[in-house]
Design a protein around this motif. Structure first.
Motif, PDB file in Angstrom:
ATOM      1  N   ALA A 187       0.836  -1.201   0.000  1.00 30.57           N
ATOM      2  CA  ALA A 187       0.000   0.000   0.000  1.00 30.57           C
ATOM      3  C   ALA A 187       0.874   1.256   0.000  1.00 30.57           C
ATOM      4  O   ALA A 187       0.574   2.238  -0.683  1.00 30.57           O
ATOM      5  N   LEU A 188       1.952   1.218   0.756  1.00 28.14           N
ATOM      6  CA  LEU A 188       2.867   2.354   0.790  1.00 28.14           C
ATOM      7  C   LEU A 188       3.493   2.581  -0.581  1.00 28.14           C
ATOM      8  O   LEU A 188       3.647   3.721  -1.029  1.00 28.14           O
ATOM      9  N   ALA A 189       3.830   1.509  -1.276  1.00 32.12           N
ATOM     10  CA  ALA A 189       4.455   1.614  -2.594  1.00 32.12           C
ATOM     11  C   ALA A 189       3.507   2.181  -3.643  1.00 32.12           C
ATOM     12  O   ALA A 189       3.949   2.795  -4.617  1.00 32.12           O
ATOM     13  N   ARG A 190       2.211   1.997  -3.445  1.00 31.29           N
ATOM     14  CA  ARG A 190       1.234   2.531  -4.411  1.00 31.29           C
ATOM     15  C   ARG A 190       0.899   3.995  -4.137  1.00 31.29           C
ATOM     16  O   ARG A 190       0.417   4.700  -5.026  1.00 31.29           O
ATOM     17  N   ALA A 191       1.131   4.437  -2.923  1.00 32.31           N
ATOM     18  CA  ALA A 191       0.727   5.789  -2.535  1.00 32.31           C
ATOM     19  C   ALA A 191       1.738   6.822  -3.038  1.00 32.31           C
ATOM     20  O   ALA A 191       2.941   6.561  -3.093  1.00 32.31           O
ATOM     21  N   PRO A 192       1.272   8.014  -3.400  1.00 27.75           N
ATOM     22  CA  PRO A 192       2.201   9.071  -3.830  1.00 27.75           C
ATOM     23  C   PRO A 192       3.183   9.423  -2.722  1.00 27.75           C
ATOM     24  O   PRO A 192       2.841   9.405  -1.534  1.00 27.75           O
ATOM     25  N   ARG A 193       4.391   9.744  -3.123  1.00 26.89           N
ATOM     26  CA  ARG A 193       5.394  10.186  -2.164  1.00 26.89           C
ATOM     27  C   ARG A 193       5.924  11.547  -2.590  1.00 26.89           C
ATOM     28  O   ARG A 193       5.744  11.979  -3.733  1.00 26.89           O
ATOM     29  N   VAL A 194       6.581  12.220  -1.662  1.00 27.51           N
ATOM     30  CA  VAL A 194       7.183  13.523  -1.928  1.00 27.51           C
ATOM     31  C   VAL A 194       8.697  13.349  -1.900  1.00 27.51           C
ATOM     32  O   VAL A 194       9.252  12.868  -0.910  1.00 27.51           O
ATOM     33  N   ASP A 195       9.374  13.719  -2.984  1.00 31.49           N
ATOM     34  CA  ASP A 195      10.831  13.715  -3.053  1.00 31.49           C
ATOM     35  C   ASP A 195      11.329  15.154  -3.128  1.00 31.49           C
ATOM     36  O   ASP A 195      10.677  16.014  -3.733  1.00 31.49           O
ATOM     37  N   PHE A 196      12.487  15.385  -2.539  1.00 31.71           N
ATOM     38  CA  PHE A 196      13.084  16.720  -2.576  1.00 31.71           C
ATOM     39  C   PHE A 196      13.460  17.085  -4.017  1.00 31.71           C
ATOM     40  O   PHE A 196      13.128  18.156  -4.515  1.00 31.71           O
ATOM     41  N   ASP A 197      14.178  16.187  -4.672  1.00 29.53           N
ATOM     42  CA  ASP A 197      14.519  16.334  -6.084  1.00 29.53           C
ATOM     43  C   ASP A 197      14.810  14.946  -6.633  1.00 29.53           C
ATOM     44  O   ASP A 197      14.601  13.947  -5.943  1.00 29.53           O
ATOM     45  N   ARG A 198      15.289  14.864  -7.846  1.00 30.26           N
ATOM     46  CA  ARG A 198      15.493  13.560  -8.475  1.00 30.26           C
ATOM     47  C   ARG A 198      16.713  12.813  -7.966  1.00 30.26           C
ATOM     48  O   ARG A 198      16.957  11.679  -8.353  1.00 30.26           O
ATOM     49  N   ARG A 199      17.482  13.443  -7.099  1.00 33.32           N
ATOM     50  CA  ARG A 199      18.603  12.752  -6.459  1.00 33.32           C
ATOM     51  C   ARG A 199      18.240  12.255  -5.067  1.00 33.32           C
ATOM     52  O   ARG A 199      19.045  11.579  -4.426  1.00 33.32           O
ATOM     53  N   ASP A 200      17.058  12.587  -4.594  1.00 32.50           N
ATOM     54  CA  ASP A 200      16.611  12.204  -3.250  1.00 32.50           C
ATOM     55  C   ASP A 200      16.229  10.729  -3.251  1.00 32.50           C
ATOM     56  O   ASP A 200      15.268  10.320  -3.911  1.00 32.50           O
ATOM     57  N   GLU A 201      16.984   9.922  -2.490  1.00 31.46           N
ATOM     58  CA  GLU A 201      16.756   8.477  -2.468  1.00 31.46           C
ATOM     59  C   GLU A 201      16.185   7.987  -1.139  1.00 31.46           C
ATOM     60  O   GLU A 201      15.966   6.785  -0.975  1.00 31.46           O
TER      61      GLU A 201
END
Length: 303
Positions: A187-201
């Motif tokens: 469920a967590l993997a399907r939910a939208p997430r917020v990343d700082f930028d495209r290098r944020d891992e």
């Protein structure tokens, strides 16, 4: 290779910091022609092209080496002036440091604020991901950096600061809307997430641990590249994210955010790298950063 002249080094520093010959001329109160002549003389002395004549002007690989020398000379000169005029408060020295966004948003500014109050230091802070701040040290752009790299850059010393702890959080409504329950990685993997930028891992790594490597590929992502707005986006329900505990503790207590994995956290170890140069000013900054980190970060075992 001829000896470098002080005014030529100062001119190189001005051109790089101001990003153009004309702006450097205004800062140095000379003509653009004089700036150009000094740079040409410096390039002749070094036997290398030092600047890319682009917009903005950028140092070449050789230019970065000479730029580092220019900054070191400038720092030592500022130390000498400070010692000579200790009771007069003459001059402000622009001290360039690289700091990751989360440290800026939580503890770094408070740590160095006493130096600003005392006067003499004007901070030139470069915001960069903690994994990439060392590139600014190598290029001579900054004199010190908060970094996650424990291996010392050539010509630098390194010491541990402590670890920032990150918690996986979201708003209560977001958890309800996406039916996320503790331990349900899918469920967590399907939910939208917020990343700082495209290098944020950080978020991606959390999902990989919870739901496996393949789970990250199709997850919807929002990108919010400022630390305070990043945290605000999570509170507003854009998605879930990993937030520094200093940045989300109050919202968890108030109920505006909830932890997705109570009792679990991710640590990012931080180090202080600085030029290995005897400098009273740089020593003062190092002491302030060391005190601030001790008060705000978690110790970690280096073994």
């Amino acid at each position: 290779m001829s000896a470098f002249q002080l005014d030529h080094l100062q001119t190189l520093l001005a051109v790089v910091e101001e990003a153009s010959f004309d702006a450097a001329a205004r800062r140095l109160r000379v003509t653009p022609s004089a700036v150009s002549q000094r740079i040409k003389a410096l390039e002749q002395a070094s036997g290398q092209i030092l600047l890319q004549r682009t917009t903005p002007v950028m140092p070449t690989e050789a230019g970065s080496i000479v730029l580092r020398l220019a900054r070191q000379v400038s720092l030592l000169e500022a130390d000498a002036r400070s010692a000579l005029h200790a009771d007069k408060g003459e001059g402000w020295f622009p001290l360039a440091v690289a700091v990751n966004a989360d440290s800026l948003a939580t503890w770094f500014l408070e740590a160095v604020s006493p130096l600003v109050e005392a006067g003499g230091v004007a901070f030139d802070i470069h915001r960069e991901d903690q994994e990439h701040t060392t590139s600014l040290l190598r290029s001579g752009t900054v004199m010190a950096a908060v970094t996650s790299t424990s291996d010392a850059v050539q010509g630098c010393s390194v010491e541990p600061l402590g670890a920032m702890r990150y918690l996986a959080v979201c708003s209560p409504r977001f958890r309800s809307d996406h039916a996320i329950v503790p331990g349900d990685g899918s469920a967590l993997a399907r939910a939208p997430r917020v990343d700082f930028d495209r290098r944020d891992e950080l978020q991606a790594e959390f999902v990989r641990r919870a739901a496996g490597p393949a789970s990250v590929a199709l997850q919807p992502r929002h990108f919010v590249p400022t630390s305070s707005d990043f945290a605000r986006a999570v509170v507003l329900g854009f998605g879930w994210a990993m937030l520094p505990e200093q940045q989300c503790a109050a919202e968890i207590v108030s109920g505006r955010l909830i932890e997705l994995a109570p009792g679990s956290f991710t640590e990012v170890r931080l180090f202080w790298q600085r030029w290995n140069l005897a400098s009273t000013m740089l020593d003062s900054v190092t002491d302030a950063v060391r005190r601030g980190a001790r008060a705000s970060l978690h110790p970690f075992d280096q073994s």
